[in-house]
Design an enzyme around this catalytic site. Structure first.
Site, PDB file in Angstrom:
ATOM      1  N   GLN A  77      -3.091  -7.973  13.661  1.00  0.00           N
ATOM      2  CA  GLN A  77      -2.566  -6.631  13.902  1.00  0.00           C
ATOM      3  C   GLN A  77      -3.449  -5.922  14.919  1.00  0.00           C
ATOM      4  O   GLN A  77      -4.667  -5.870  14.780  1.00  0.00           O
ATOM      5  CB  GLN A  77      -2.495  -5.782  12.638  1.00  0.00           C
ATOM      6  CG  GLN A  77      -1.779  -4.456  12.945  1.00  0.00           C
ATOM      7  CD  GLN A  77      -1.705  -3.489  11.800  1.00  0.00           C
ATOM      8  OE1 GLN A  77      -2.726  -3.000  11.345  1.00  0.00           O
ATOM      9  NE2 GLN A  77      -0.486  -3.204  11.335  1.00  0.00           N
ATOM     10  N   CYS A 107      -0.605   3.772  10.887  1.00  0.00           N
ATOM     11  CA  CYS A 107      -1.852   4.305  10.318  1.00  0.00           C
ATOM     12  C   CYS A 107      -1.990   5.788  10.654  1.00  0.00           C
ATOM     13  O   CYS A 107      -1.863   6.175  11.822  1.00  0.00           O
ATOM     14  CB  CYS A 107      -3.046   3.534  10.860  1.00  0.00           C
ATOM     15  SG  CYS A 107      -4.627   4.094  10.185  1.00  0.00           S
ATOM     16  N   HIS A 178       6.930   0.611   6.366  1.00  0.00           N
ATOM     17  CA  HIS A 178       6.265   1.287   5.254  1.00  0.00           C
ATOM     18  C   HIS A 178       7.146   2.484   4.942  1.00  0.00           C
ATOM     19  O   HIS A 178       7.202   3.451   5.712  1.00  0.00           O
ATOM     20  CB  HIS A 178       4.859   1.719   5.649  1.00  0.00           C
ATOM     21  CG  HIS A 178       4.084   2.323   4.523  1.00  0.00           C
ATOM     22  ND1 HIS A 178       2.717   2.399   4.508  1.00  0.00           N
ATOM     23  CD2 HIS A 178       4.479   2.886   3.346  1.00  0.00           C
ATOM     24  CE1 HIS A 178       2.300   2.988   3.392  1.00  0.00           C
ATOM     25  NE2 HIS A 178       3.366   3.296   2.676  1.00  0.00           N
ATOM     26  N   GLY A 220       4.215   0.811  -1.994  1.00  0.00           N
ATOM     27  CA  GLY A 220       4.420   1.020  -3.418  1.00  0.00           C
ATOM     28  C   GLY A 220       4.920  -0.175  -4.196  1.00  0.00           C
ATOM     29  O   GLY A 220       5.342  -0.022  -5.346  1.00  0.00           O
TER      30      GLY A 220
END
Length: 340
Positions: A77, A107, A178, A220
């Site tokens: 990454q 991020c 995400h 999650g």
């Protein structure tokens, strides 16, 4: 430099490992962590910590990019927002044997924002598309993007979908979603993983509307059953903190997806011994490996003793495999007493 796979075999392993992956996590998914995760999840795709493209160009490449061949299939990454620099880093990733290069657009940390990369790029889709196009031109390995649903109060699915469409047209072969927004002001990176609500339905809809696009879901996911349910809607699931804090859940999910029987925790730990001893012979301190395995017996009889023995002893000069063996023996003895 790590040994590389042939392009054909690399592509095959990339596809086979799509259903389960472990997220890139700063300060956690280093090479020692990844070797452990590979033992737990033979079929999964593993990711490095995020490495800035500038560090790839000017830093210690062996330290930043080196890996054990057993870690494959392994993705690098990258962080950054300069197309030319990212293109050079992507080319180097291919030369080092990585099977995928992933661009971080998720991020939310202040340091990342200051450098104009990470989640703030969600608001610059044309720049991200430029970066992806440059990277795709520079390497034959798949270029992918990991993103959020949006930034701060962005709550428009069409804006999110347009971002994805732009980066896919530019050459992204897959998107990792995400499924939360990233809040750039007022929340810490930890809070950004917990407070913004999860909206899995956006990732489901993205896949439904774009059936040819591989979509991997992140955020999650902490239970085997939940991961399996998500896989009825998307191509893959990416585990993050759950894989680190409760690594046996990663093993159980890999076993469920491959139709194999889960191995006992102690057996998995013993399989790590050759790697640990080889690293100790090179002068590595035991603590750099054992910090990644503390959660192996989470929730099990003796699990607290396992963590305590390793935490207190691994930093001492001369600590070796015998400390791990002691921790395992105490843990299994407590387990037998509870079962008796």
């Amino acid at each position: 430099m790590a040994s590389s796979l042939s392009p054909a075999s690399a592509a095959q392993r990339y596809d086979d490992s799509l259903r389960l992956s472990v997220a890139p996590m700063m300060d956690w998914t280093d090479r020692h962590c990844r070797v452990f995760h590979r033992l737990l999840a033979p079929s999964a795709r593993l990711y490095t910590e995020m490495v800035h493209a500038n560090a790839v160009m000017h830093g210690d490449r062996e330290r930043l990019l080196g890996f054990d061949p057993t870690e494959q299939p392994l993705a690098l990454q990258l962080g950054g927002s300069e197309p030319e620099l990212l293109a050079q880093a992507a080319r180097i990733a291919g030369e080092w044997g990585y099977v995928e290069v992933n661009l971080n657009c998720g991020c939310p940390s202040d340091r990342v924002q200051a450098g104009r990369f990470g989640a703030c790029l969600m608001r610059e889709p044309s720049l991200v598309a430029e970066c992806v196009a440059a990277m795709s031109e520079a390497t034959t390995i798949p270029v992918t993007v990991k993103c959020r649903l949006g930034v701060d109060e962005d709550n428009d699915y069409d804006v999110f979908a347009d971002f994805v469409d732009q980066v896919v047209r530019a050459g992204s072969r897959m998107v990792v979603v995400h499924a939360r927004n990233a809040w750039l002001k007022g929340l810490s990176p930890k809070e950004n993983r917990e407070i913004p609500p999860l909206r899995y339905d956006w990732a489901y809809r993205l896949k439904q509307e774009r059936p040819q696009l591989p979509v991997v879901l992140n955020g999650g996911i902490a239970e085997v059953e939940a991961a399996q349910a998500h896989l009825t809607h998307v191509d893959g699931v990416m585990l993050g903190r759950a894989a680190y804090h409760d690594p046996y859940v990663l093993h159980r999910l890999d076993a469920a997806l491959t139709g194999t029987a889960p191995r006992p925790r102690g057996e998995l730990l013993l399989a790590l011994r050759p790697y640990v001893e080889a690293q100790l012979e090179k002068g590595l301190a035991l603590k750099h490996i054992t910090r990644h395995i503390l959660g192996l017996f989470l929730g099990q009889p003796g699990g607290r003793a396992f963590r305590q023995i390793l935490s207190e002893g691994a930093h001492r000069p001369g600590a070796d495999w015998s400390l791990v063996a002691e921790a395992l023996a105490v843990t299994e003895a407590q387990g037998r007493r509870v079962a008796a």
